[in-house]
Design an enzyme around this catalytic site. Structure first.
Site, PDB file in Angstrom:
ATOM      1  N   GLN A  61      43.325 -57.314 -19.873  1.00 22.64           N
ATOM      2  CA  GLN A  61      41.890 -57.551 -20.055  1.00 22.64           C
ATOM      3  C   GLN A  61      41.385 -56.842 -21.296  1.00 22.64           C
ATOM      4  O   GLN A  61      41.377 -57.409 -22.373  1.00 22.64           O
ATOM      5  CB  GLN A  61      41.117 -57.124 -18.810  1.00 22.64           C
ATOM      6  N   ASP A  62      40.953 -55.578 -21.190  1.00 19.34           N
ATOM      7  CA  ASP A  62      40.603 -54.870 -22.419  1.00 19.34           C
ATOM      8  C   ASP A  62      41.366 -53.556 -22.475  1.00 19.34           C
ATOM      9  O   ASP A  62      41.972 -53.135 -21.495  1.00 19.34           O
ATOM     10  CB  ASP A  62      39.086 -54.689 -22.588  1.00 19.34           C
ATOM     11  N   PRO A  63      41.394 -52.898 -23.640  1.00 21.02           N
ATOM     12  CA  PRO A  63      42.236 -51.706 -23.780  1.00 21.02           C
ATOM     13  C   PRO A  63      41.773 -50.567 -22.874  1.00 21.02           C
ATOM     14  O   PRO A  63      40.604 -50.498 -22.483  1.00 21.02           O
ATOM     15  CB  PRO A  63      42.054 -51.324 -25.259  1.00 21.02           C
ATOM     16  N   HIS A 132      34.944 -52.368 -21.013  1.00 16.47           N
ATOM     17  CA  HIS A 132      34.363 -53.683 -21.348  1.00 16.47           C
ATOM     18  C   HIS A 132      33.224 -53.607 -22.358  1.00 16.47           C
ATOM     19  O   HIS A 132      32.449 -54.550 -22.489  1.00 16.47           O
ATOM     20  CB  HIS A 132      33.881 -54.422 -20.079  1.00 16.47           C
TER      21      HIS A 132
END
Length: 224
Positions: A61-63, A132
């Protein structure tokens, strides 16, 4: 046709959405905000796994948004950093699924990337401690384009889509051309709903064998 990431990335980088996004990120960095991963690591997934070498995609998804964690590969952290819970659960599943797999004491997945596993997040940057925070900046458009290029220009890729976010992201992948394996996300919230026992790692190797492609040595990370 010999496609390279460079061609694909350069095309995207010329688009207005990308330039606006990078202006925002560069301004944030210049204001002293901590943005992860480091600038030089944002595109690590592409440098470690050339376009023509991609046989497997694991979509994140995101880091990670903690200091020193993210380095441009989904689920992976740099050596010396505590193994995050989702990755710990991936190791648990690997230990059940792959004979002889011993969970390593680190979370550094670079050797998977070097074997053709594209470890791709859908968003490639994040602000420190703010999960996010860079969603909806434009990275989704960028990574949609990456997936579209893989979908169109390659055949027989195995996409591992864990959780609703990844499955939605992969909705346009051509299941006649590629293999799509879906399961709940390995996070502690959902791993027991079907990630444990999904056997995606051995299934990936079965599919690669059927295509006469090199299997992934998932245990390579235990040698690092």
């Amino acid at each position: 046709m010999n496609t390279s990431w460079n061609d694909i990335l350069e095309t995207e980088k010329e688009k207005p959405y990308y330039q606006e996004m990078m202006t925002y990120i560069n301004e944030a960095r210049s204001q002293g905000k901590k943005i992860f991963p480091k600038e030089e690591d944002v595109f690590t997934a592409f440098s470690l796994t050339p376009f023509n070498n991609v046989t497997v995609v694991i979509l994140g998804q995101d880091p990670y948004h903690g200091e020193g964690q993210a380095h441009g590969l989904s689920f992976s952290v740099l050596p010396g950093v505590k193994i995050p819970p989702s990755l710990r659960n991936m190791y648990k599943e690997l230990a059940e699924d792959i004979e002889g797999f011993i969970p390593p004491t680190h979370g550094y997945l670079e050797s998977w990337a070097e074997q053709g596993v594209l470890l791709l997040n859908t968003v490639l940057t994040v602000e420190e401690s703010q999960a996010h925070s860079h969603a909806k900046l434009g990275w989704e458009t960028f990574t949609d384009s990456i997936i579209e290029q893989l979908n169109e220009k390659k055949e027989g890729i195995i996409f591992l889509l864990w959780g609703a976010h990844a499955q939605k992201k992969g909705i346009n992948i051509d299941a006649m051309k590629h293999s799509i394996l879906v399961a709940p996300h390995p996070s502690p919230l959902s791993a027991r709903r079907g990630f444990f026992g999904c056997q995606h790692f051995s299934k990936t190797n079965e599919l690669l064998r059927e295509k006469n492609l090199s299997e992934i040595n998932w245990s390579s990370i235990t040698l690092d």
